[in-house]
Design an enzyme around this catalytic site. Structure first.
Site, PDB file in Angstrom:
ATOM      1  N   LYS A 102      84.895  29.129  70.117  1.00  0.00           N
ATOM      2  CA  LYS A 102      86.158  29.091  69.438  1.00  0.00           C
ATOM      3  C   LYS A 102      86.886  27.822  69.585  1.00  0.00           C
ATOM      4  O   LYS A 102      86.847  27.312  70.818  1.00  0.00           O
ATOM      5  CB  LYS A 102      86.972  30.224  69.765  1.00  0.00           C
ATOM      6  CG  LYS A 102      88.007  30.738  68.892  1.00  0.00           C
ATOM      7  CD  LYS A 102      87.237  31.245  67.581  1.00  0.00           C
ATOM      8  CE  LYS A 102      88.158  32.289  66.717  1.00  0.00           C
ATOM      9  NZ  LYS A 102      87.429  33.092  66.135  1.00  0.00           N
TER      10      LYS A 102
HETATM   11  N1  GLU Z   1      86.803  32.541  62.363  1.00  0.00           N
HETATM   12  C1  GLU Z   1      85.966  33.694  61.852  1.00  0.00           C
HETATM   13  C2  GLU Z   1      85.719  34.454  62.889  1.00  0.00           C
HETATM   14  O1  GLU Z   1      86.185  35.026  63.767  1.00  0.00           O
HETATM   15  C3  GLU Z   1      84.506  32.896  61.331  1.00  0.00           C
HETATM   16  C4  GLU Z   1      84.045  32.114  62.376  1.00  0.00           C
HETATM   17  C5  GLU Z   1      82.620  31.311  61.736  1.00  0.00           C
HETATM   18  O2  GLU Z   1      82.493  31.363  60.622  1.00  0.00           O
HETATM   19  O3  GLU Z   1      82.001  30.548  62.635  1.00  0.00           O
HETATM   20  O4  GLU Z   1      84.703  35.142  62.940  1.00  0.00           O
END
Ligand code: GLU
Length: 411
Positions: A102
């Site tokens: 993240k």
């Molecule tokens: N931000 C989204 C999540 O928390 C999608 C992450 C992604 O597609 O890599 O799952």
């Protein structure tokens, strides 16, 4: 408890069943790499501003690191760590070949112009480009970011490394994005609710009442798709305000006026309601679809819903989780409920690798298969191990990550 401690608390409940030993547990909890970067950006006024960015790469035993980038003013390294860890378990629950990561930039996106956001995104790519890539770490949108940022992201990365559309997902369609990606987290939430209600013998979405916290990309899609399936949306909110209407809100027309009306709800859709009131609304299913930590020891006792579908990441603190479960509320955990977004990100990455384009029908059908399969696996493991759905989802994910880690061997 901090967000990372909360995630580790939930993991510890699954560890108690998995019996892996302290060394393996410590290995699974510890992020592989954490970066904090300085981003110096020129504002439209000509002045410079220094922003702080983070990228936490939690685990990559099952494939490249994967996870979104958040633009928000309240994020910190501990929360990014927690969100990165959740991505590891989320990708494992839906069994897609990715690990977890993240990123975040501390900023107020609403106060930045599009050009300023573009320069900030490009500065972030220049700070991170050595540790990301289509086979290393693949960012995506999250709170405060959208397809626009992903478009600038891929462009800046390709200036440095050449053609590489798979470096990021959630891109605009014209730059290699996938049909259905925009709706994917909301649609996955719909599929998860549908399947869990069925497994619980609780009937269908049609006729049930829903309160949705958050009317951004996740909440608005979830509300509109639930309404299209016959669910009655009785309340929705954003960070500032909300509306309540026991007779049902027309989510589709609310969305149309919401977009035009600078993110305010149309007068006439219902009574004004605060976010605190929304969480306590009398409904069948409460869908927190905004930020983490919204259901706490203080307000969990006021929840009247029978089901909570965690469309947001970590919306329920461990104390609230305990209170809600004791009161018989069935929680569909975030790492299952909101996994639709990253699942379609995987489909986008596959299409980029194949230089192919799937139809929206195919994307949605494959997403439904993935979500239904994950729900069934989590449900049956919860019955077998006699644990709640969150513990079962973590347990299933841990088993998959541990299997991959062991097969790689230790050196
Ligand atoms: N931000 C989204 C999540 O928390 C999608 C992450 C992604 O597609 O890599 O799952």
């Amino acid at each position: 408890m901090t967000p990372f401690e909360q995630t580790n608390f939930y993991l510890a409940k699954a560890f108690a069943v998995a019996n892996l030993g302290a060394d393996v547990e410590r290995m699974l909890l510890t992020p592989r790499r954490e970066l904090q970067v300085k981003l110096v950006v020129q504002l439209d006024s000509g002045a410079f501003k220094t922003f702080t960015g983070f990228r936490v790469q939690h685990d990559n035993a099952r494939g490249p690191f994967k996870g979104g980038i958040r633009f928000h003013h309240e994020v910190n390294l501990d929360e990014v760590r927690s969100l990165a860890s959740l991505m590891t378990w989320k990708t494992a629950v839906v069994d897609i070949p990715f690990g977890g990561a993240k990123g975040a930039v501390l900023c107020k996106p609403a106060e930045l112009s599009a050009n300023e956001k573009q320069r900030l995104t490009r500065a972030l790519v220049r700070a991170l480009h050595e540790v990301i890539g289509p086979d290393k770490d693949i960012p995506a949108p999250d709170v405060g970011t959208s397809a626009s940022e992903m478009g600038w992201f891929v462009d800046e990365f390709e200036l440095l490394h050449g053609f590489a559309p798979g470096v990021v997902t959630g891109k605009p369609l014209a730059l290699g994005g996938s049909l259905g990606r925009d709706a994917a987290t909301g649609r996955g939430t719909l599929f998860a609710i549908r399947e869990i209600l069925r497994l619980a013998g609780a009937g269908e979405i049609a006729g049930k009442t829903f309160a949705v916290q958050g009317f951004g990309n996740v909440g608005a899609w979830a509300a509109r798709l639930i309404a299209a399936e016959g669910g009655r949306i009785v309340a929705v909110s954003n960070s500032r305000t909300g509306v309540y209407n026991q007779n049902g809100i027309d989510a589709e027309s609310l969305w149309l006026t919401y977009q035009k009306g600078e993110k305010s709800f149309a007068a006439g859709a219902g009574e004004p309601i605060t976010n605190a009131e929304l969480l306590a609304v009398d409904c069948d299913v409460l869908v927190p679809a905004a930020l983490g930590g919204v259901l706490t020891a203080e307000n969990a006792g006021r929840v009247r819903a029978k089901y909570i579908a965690e469309a947001a990441n970590h919306p329920v603190t461990p104390e609230a989780d305990e209170i809600l479960r004791k009161r018989g509320v069935l929680l569909i955990p975030d790492i299952l409920c909101n996994a639709g977004g990253v699942t379609v990100s995987y489909f986008e990455w596959v299409q980029n690798a194949q230089r192919a384009t799937w139809t929206e029908l195919k994307v949605n059908a494959e997403l439904e298969l993935k979500m239904a399969e994950a729900c069934r696996s989590v449900w049956s493991l919860s019955q077998e191990a006699k644990v709640d759905l969150r513990t079962s989802a973590f347990l299933l994910a841990i088993q998959r990550v541990v299997a991959a880690t062991r097969l790689r061997g230790f050196h």
